[in-house]
Design a protein around this motif. Sequence first.
Motif, PDB file in Angstrom:
ATOM      1  N   THR A  19       0.817  -1.218   0.000  1.00  0.00           N
ATOM      2  CA  THR A  19       0.000   0.000   0.000  1.00  0.00           C
ATOM      3  C   THR A  19       0.850   1.267   0.000  1.00  0.00           C
ATOM      4  O   THR A  19       0.375   2.321  -0.407  1.00  0.00           O
ATOM      5  CB  THR A  19      -0.966   0.033   1.199  1.00  0.00           C
ATOM      6  OG1 THR A  19      -0.212  -0.073   2.410  1.00  0.00           O
ATOM      7  CG2 THR A  19      -1.981  -1.082   1.130  1.00  0.00           C
ATOM      8  N   SER A  21       3.051   1.977  -1.961  1.00  0.00           N
ATOM      9  CA  SER A  21       3.323   2.332  -3.358  1.00  0.00           C
ATOM     10  C   SER A  21       2.234   3.211  -3.969  1.00  0.00           C
ATOM     11  O   SER A  21       2.365   3.645  -5.105  1.00  0.00           O
ATOM     12  CB  SER A  21       3.447   1.065  -4.210  1.00  0.00           C
ATOM     13  OG  SER A  21       4.488   0.255  -3.738  1.00  0.00           O
ATOM     14  N   TYR A  22       1.169   3.453  -3.220  1.00  0.00           N
ATOM     15  CA  TYR A  22       0.015   4.169  -3.751  1.00  0.00           C
ATOM     16  C   TYR A  22      -0.265   5.423  -2.947  1.00  0.00           C
ATOM     17  O   TYR A  22      -0.095   5.449  -1.733  1.00  0.00           O
ATOM     18  CB  TYR A  22      -1.230   3.259  -3.739  1.00  0.00           C
ATOM     19  CG  TYR A  22      -1.062   2.059  -4.634  1.00  0.00           C
ATOM     20  CD1 TYR A  22      -1.400   2.126  -5.982  1.00  0.00           C
ATOM     21  CD2 TYR A  22      -0.532   0.879  -4.139  1.00  0.00           C
ATOM     22  CE1 TYR A  22      -1.217   1.033  -6.817  1.00  0.00           C
ATOM     23  CE2 TYR A  22      -0.347  -0.219  -4.967  1.00  0.00           C
ATOM     24  CZ  TYR A  22      -0.687  -0.135  -6.290  1.00  0.00           C
ATOM     25  OH  TYR A  22      -0.500  -1.215  -7.107  1.00  0.00           O
ATOM     26  N   ASP A  23      -0.722   6.467  -3.640  1.00  0.00           N
ATOM     27  CA  ASP A  23      -1.122   7.710  -2.990  1.00  0.00           C
ATOM     28  C   ASP A  23      -2.607   7.706  -2.650  1.00  0.00           C
ATOM     29  O   ASP A  23      -3.037   8.415  -1.749  1.00  0.00           O
ATOM     30  CB  ASP A  23      -0.838   8.910  -3.901  1.00  0.00           C
ATOM     31  CG  ASP A  23       0.642   9.078  -4.178  1.00  0.00           C
ATOM     32  OD1 ASP A  23       1.462   8.764  -3.285  1.00  0.00           O
ATOM     33  OD2 ASP A  23       0.986   9.505  -5.297  1.00  0.00           O
ATOM     34  N   LYS A  52      -1.984   9.321   2.898  1.00  0.00           N
ATOM     35  CA  LYS A  52      -2.689   8.800   1.718  1.00  0.00           C
ATOM     36  C   LYS A  52      -4.058   9.465   1.597  1.00  0.00           C
ATOM     37  O   LYS A  52      -4.612   9.962   2.573  1.00  0.00           O
ATOM     38  CB  LYS A  52      -2.921   7.290   1.827  1.00  0.00           C
ATOM     39  CG  LYS A  52      -1.700   6.471   2.130  1.00  0.00           C
ATOM     40  CD  LYS A  52      -0.820   6.343   0.933  1.00  0.00           C
ATOM     41  CE  LYS A  52       0.373   5.441   1.245  1.00  0.00           C
ATOM     42  NZ  LYS A  52       1.402   5.558   0.235  1.00  0.00           N
TER      43      LYS A  52
END
Length: 110
Positions: A19, A21-23, A52
């Motif tokens: 997770t 790796s994601y914005d 995030k």
Amino acid sequence: KKEIKANVHPAIKPMSVNTQSYDVIFVGTPNWWGTMAPPVATFLASHNLAGKVVIPFATNDGGGMQNCATDIKKMCPRSTVLSGKSIYGSDVSTSASAVRSWLKGIAQLK
């Protein structure tokens, strides 16, 4: 209902996706006695989503979103939690335009 009252966080299988790796993280759940399902609470408790953008969505059988988005926001205090969307279970197959409209609206909030 007992699981919700007891704040149960059942074990879930590890994810193969990082997770970090994601914005933007979409968090989906059925409305389970007015809040997120316990496995979703386990996911949120075990992943650091600080910084995030978290976007809640839910299915329901008449309760709407109720506290799903609010409770997700409580579990993600250092995240930006956008407006959630709830779809009535029997409307899922005909909800594409409503979901598109919601996504366009939240795209402007990011």
